[in-house]
Design an enzyme around this catalytic site. Sequence first.
Site, PDB file in Angstrom:
ATOM      1  N   ASP A  53      -3.358   2.085   7.123  1.00 19.07           N
ATOM      2  CA  ASP A  53      -2.169   2.338   7.952  1.00 19.07           C
ATOM      3  C   ASP A  53      -2.523   2.691   9.396  1.00 19.07           C
ATOM      4  O   ASP A  53      -1.634   2.845  10.232  1.00 19.07           O
ATOM      5  CB  ASP A  53      -1.346   3.489   7.355  1.00 19.07           C
ATOM      6  CG  ASP A  53      -0.748   3.123   6.002  1.00 19.07           C
ATOM      7  OD1 ASP A  53      -0.597   1.918   5.714  1.00 19.07           O
ATOM      8  OD2 ASP A  53      -0.432   4.052   5.229  1.00 19.07           O
ATOM      9  N   ARG A 103       4.085  11.965  -4.269  1.00 20.06           N
ATOM     10  CA  ARG A 103       3.554  12.242  -5.607  1.00 20.06           C
ATOM     11  C   ARG A 103       3.898  13.654  -6.064  1.00 20.06           C
ATOM     12  O   ARG A 103       4.156  13.884  -7.247  1.00 20.06           O
ATOM     13  CB  ARG A 103       2.040  11.996  -5.607  1.00 20.06           C
ATOM     14  CG  ARG A 103       1.687  10.496  -5.514  1.00 20.06           C
ATOM     15  CD  ARG A 103       0.264  10.276  -5.057  1.00 20.06           C
ATOM     16  NE  ARG A 103      -0.172   8.884  -5.085  1.00 20.06           N
ATOM     17  CZ  ARG A 103       0.085   7.967  -4.140  1.00 20.06           C
ATOM     18  NH1 ARG A 103       0.815   8.278  -3.083  1.00 20.06           N
ATOM     19  NH2 ARG A 103      -0.386   6.726  -4.248  1.00 20.06           N
ATOM     20  N   LYS A 112       3.239  -5.014   5.311  1.00 17.21           N
ATOM     21  CA  LYS A 112       3.689  -3.621   5.442  1.00 17.21           C
ATOM     22  C   LYS A 112       5.135  -3.620   5.960  1.00 17.21           C
ATOM     23  O   LYS A 112       5.831  -4.617   5.832  1.00 17.21           O
ATOM     24  CB  LYS A 112       2.740  -2.856   6.364  1.00 17.21           C
ATOM     25  CG  LYS A 112       1.298  -2.777   5.838  1.00 17.21           C
ATOM     26  CD  LYS A 112       1.199  -1.939   4.578  1.00 17.21           C
ATOM     27  CE  LYS A 112      -0.237  -1.814   4.099  1.00 17.21           C
ATOM     28  NZ  LYS A 112      -0.334  -1.148   2.803  1.00 17.21           N
ATOM     29  N   ARG A 155       9.557  -7.100   1.400  1.00 20.45           N
ATOM     30  CA  ARG A 155       8.174  -6.825   0.989  1.00 20.45           C
ATOM     31  C   ARG A 155       7.911  -7.245  -0.460  1.00 20.45           C
ATOM     32  O   ARG A 155       8.802  -7.180  -1.301  1.00 20.45           O
ATOM     33  CB  ARG A 155       7.859  -5.339   1.218  1.00 20.45           C
ATOM     34  CG  ARG A 155       7.880  -5.012   2.699  1.00 20.45           C
ATOM     35  CD  ARG A 155       7.647  -3.553   2.981  1.00 20.45           C
ATOM     36  NE  ARG A 155       6.304  -3.120   2.616  1.00 20.45           N
ATOM     37  CZ  ARG A 155       5.912  -1.845   2.682  1.00 20.45           C
ATOM     38  NH1 ARG A 155       6.768  -0.904   3.080  1.00 20.45           N
ATOM     39  NH2 ARG A 155       4.686  -1.518   2.365  1.00 20.45           N
TER      40      ARG A 155
HETATM   41  O1  LIG Z   1      -0.179   4.919  -2.293  1.00 24.39           O
HETATM   42  C1  LIG Z   1       0.261   5.254  -1.193  1.00 24.39           C
HETATM   43  O2  LIG Z   1       0.775   6.376  -1.000  1.00 24.39           O
HETATM   44  C2  LIG Z   1       0.152   4.309  -0.060  1.00 24.39           C
HETATM   45  C3  LIG Z   1      -0.650   3.209  -0.174  1.00 24.39           C
HETATM   46  C4  LIG Z   1      -0.826   2.196   0.883  1.00 24.39           C
HETATM   47  O3  LIG Z   1      -0.086   1.052   0.517  1.00 24.39           O
HETATM   48  P1  LIG Z   1      -0.729  -0.141  -0.370  1.00 24.39           P
HETATM   49  O4  LIG Z   1      -1.064   0.378  -1.687  1.00 24.39           O
HETATM   50  O5  LIG Z   1       0.387  -1.160  -0.438  1.00 24.39           O
HETATM   51  O6  LIG Z   1      -1.894  -0.625   0.419  1.00 24.39           O
HETATM   52  C5  LIG Z   1      -0.329   2.684   2.231  1.00 24.39           C
HETATM   53  O7  LIG Z   1      -0.203   1.600   3.119  1.00 24.39           O
HETATM   54  C6  LIG Z   1       0.986   3.414   2.130  1.00 24.39           C
HETATM   55  O8  LIG Z   1       1.366   3.931   3.387  1.00 24.39           O
HETATM   56  C7  LIG Z   1       0.898   4.597   1.173  1.00 24.39           C
HETATM   57  C1  LIG Z   2       2.837   1.169   4.598  1.00 22.02           C
HETATM   58  C2  LIG Z   2       3.416   2.365   4.747  1.00 22.02           C
HETATM   59  O1  LIG Z   2       4.301   2.951   3.873  1.00 22.02           O
HETATM   60  P1  LIG Z   2       5.093   2.354   2.629  1.00 22.02           P
HETATM   61  O2  LIG Z   2       4.283   1.253   2.023  1.00 22.02           O
HETATM   62  O3  LIG Z   2       5.306   3.516   1.718  1.00 22.02           O
HETATM   63  O4  LIG Z   2       6.412   1.851   3.156  1.00 22.02           O
HETATM   64  C3  LIG Z   2       3.075   3.216   5.919  1.00 22.02           C
HETATM   65  O5  LIG Z   2       3.513   4.375   5.925  1.00 22.02           O
HETATM   66  O6  LIG Z   2       2.393   2.768   6.863  1.00 22.02           O
END
Ligand SMILES: O=C(O)C1=C[C@@H](OP(=O)(O)O)[C@@H](O)[C@H](O)C1
Ligand SMILES: C=C(OP(=O)(O)O)C(=O)O
Length: 439
Positions: free
Chosen positions: A320, A27, A347, A123
Site C-alpha cells: 500500500d 481484525r 486496489k 474490484r
Molecule cells: O489484509 C489486509 O488487512 C490488507 C491486505 C492488503 O490487501 P491484499 O491482500 O489484497 O493485497 C492491503 O492492500 C490492504 O490494505 C489490507
Molecule cells: C488496499 C487498501 O485497502 P482495502 O483493500 O481494504 O480497500 C488500502 O488501504 O490501501
Amino acid sequence: MPAHTFQTSRPLRGTIRVPGDKSISHRALMFSSLAIGESTIHGLLEGEDVLATAAAMRQLGADIERTGEGDWRVNGAGLGSLLEPKNALDMGNSGTSTRLLMGLLASHGFASTFIGDASLSGRPMKRVIDPLGQMGASFEASTGGTLPLMMRGASPAVPITYRLPVASAQVKSAVLLAGLNTPGITRVIEPVETRDHTERMLTGFGATLEIGEHNGERLIAIHGEAELKPQNVIVPGDPSSAAFFMVAALLVPGSDIVIENVGMNRTRAGIVSALRQMGGSIEEVNAREVGGEPVADLHVKHSPLQGVDIDPAIVPSMVDEFPVLFVAAALAQGTTRTTGLDELRVKESDRIAAMAAALNLAGADVEEHEDGLTIQGTGGEPLKGTPKNALVKTSLDHRIAMSMAVAGLVSRDGVSVDDITPIATSFPTFMNLLEGAAA
Ligand SMILES: O=C(O)C1=C[C@@H](OP(=O)(O)O)[C@@H](O)[C@H](O)C1
Ligand SMILES: C=C(OP(=O)(O)O)C(=O)O
C-alpha cells in the site's frame, strides 16, 4: 467532491502520532465479535473502512460500543452464533472488510449480500469466491465476480488446503476465517509471505494455528470449531499512514519529526527499508512490543534521496506504500525502477495508472509499464505542480489523495486534487496532522 490544493510546506517538526493500524483494527472488531464475552479495543482506527466492519458485525449480532476516542467495547456472541443479516452488508470502499467477512460467513449457514461503493464494486472477488466455493459456499455475483454479490454459507463447510495464486493477505485471511467454523483443519499455502496479523491475532484470541513449511513455502493450518476468548487489544499506529509523513519529512528541507508508536511488523515495514535504500534518514527509537506487535518511534530527517531499483520481493511488505514511494522517487536524484506491482492495478484504483497520470500532471517524469513505473527524479528540485484549472484524479482512492498531498508540499505552484473525501477511509486526521506538523 471537495477539491483541495496542497502547497509548499514549511519544515515538518515535532512529534506526531498516526491513527491505529487499519488491518489490525478490522481484525480486532471481527475476532472480538466471535469471542464469547467482553473484549476491549484501545487505539482502534476510526476511519470509514473500519466503521463499515463495525456496522457489519453489529448486523451479524455483536454488541459493539464506542466508549472513548479509539476505545471500543465488544460483546461477542460466539463463533457459529452469528445472525443472518436482515439487510445488505455495506462494505463502502473497503476490500479488507469484504473479503475477510466473506470468509468468515462462508462457514455460517445463511445468506448475506455484500454491496459497496463504485471503487469496491469494480474490484475482483473471484479470488475469494474460488476457495470459499471449494469449501461449500455458493454465490450469485455480477458477471466477472464483483459486488454486489450474494453468498450462501455452508454449514458444515469442508476444510481445504489452498495454495494462494496471488500474494494476498485478504485471500489468506478469508480462507483461514472460513476455517474457523469448519470441522477439521483448513490449510493455506503461501508462496510469498504476506502480512501476518490474522495468524498472530487469532492465536492471541485462543485459536489453534500451526505455521510450518510445505515444499519451501509457508503453510498455515487452522483447527476448526475454535472457541475464541475475549481479549484486550491494543492497536499500534499504522505504518501505511506513517509512510506519508516519513516521505513528507524526507522531502521537505529542514524537516525533523518523530512519528511515535508505528507498527514495525516485518511483513509491513518494507517502506522503511526502501526509503533507507534511497538514502533516507529514518531512525528507530524505543523499539518495543505493543499488543503482540513490534512497534518503534521513527525519527525522520530531511535527506537527499537517490533513485534505486526496488526489489520486487519486497512488494508484499509495502504493497500500500508504493503511491507515496513514487512521490519520493519523483524528487530523488536519478532513476527509480519498480516492477512486480500487478496487484496495485486492483486496489481502490489502478494505482500504477493513477499515480503515473497524477505525477506527470504535477510535472514529474514518469513512465508506466505493465507491472510498475520508471521515474526520473528531479534531484530535489520542487515539482512544477499541477497546471491552472487541472486537477489530479483521485478515483475514490485515499492513498492517491494523500500521496499527491505530499507531492504538493514539494511543488512550486501546488498540487490540486479533485476530491479529498476518500482520505477519511483510512486516515481521518490526516489534514489536521499535516497542518500541525508544518505549522
Ligand atoms: O489484509 C489486509 O488487512 C490488507 C491486505 C492488503 O490487501 P491484499 O491482500 O489484497 O493485497 C492491503 O492492500 C490492504 O490494505 C489490507
Ligand atoms: C488496499 C487498501 O485497502 P482495502 O483493500 O481494504 O480497500 C488500502 O488501504 O490501501
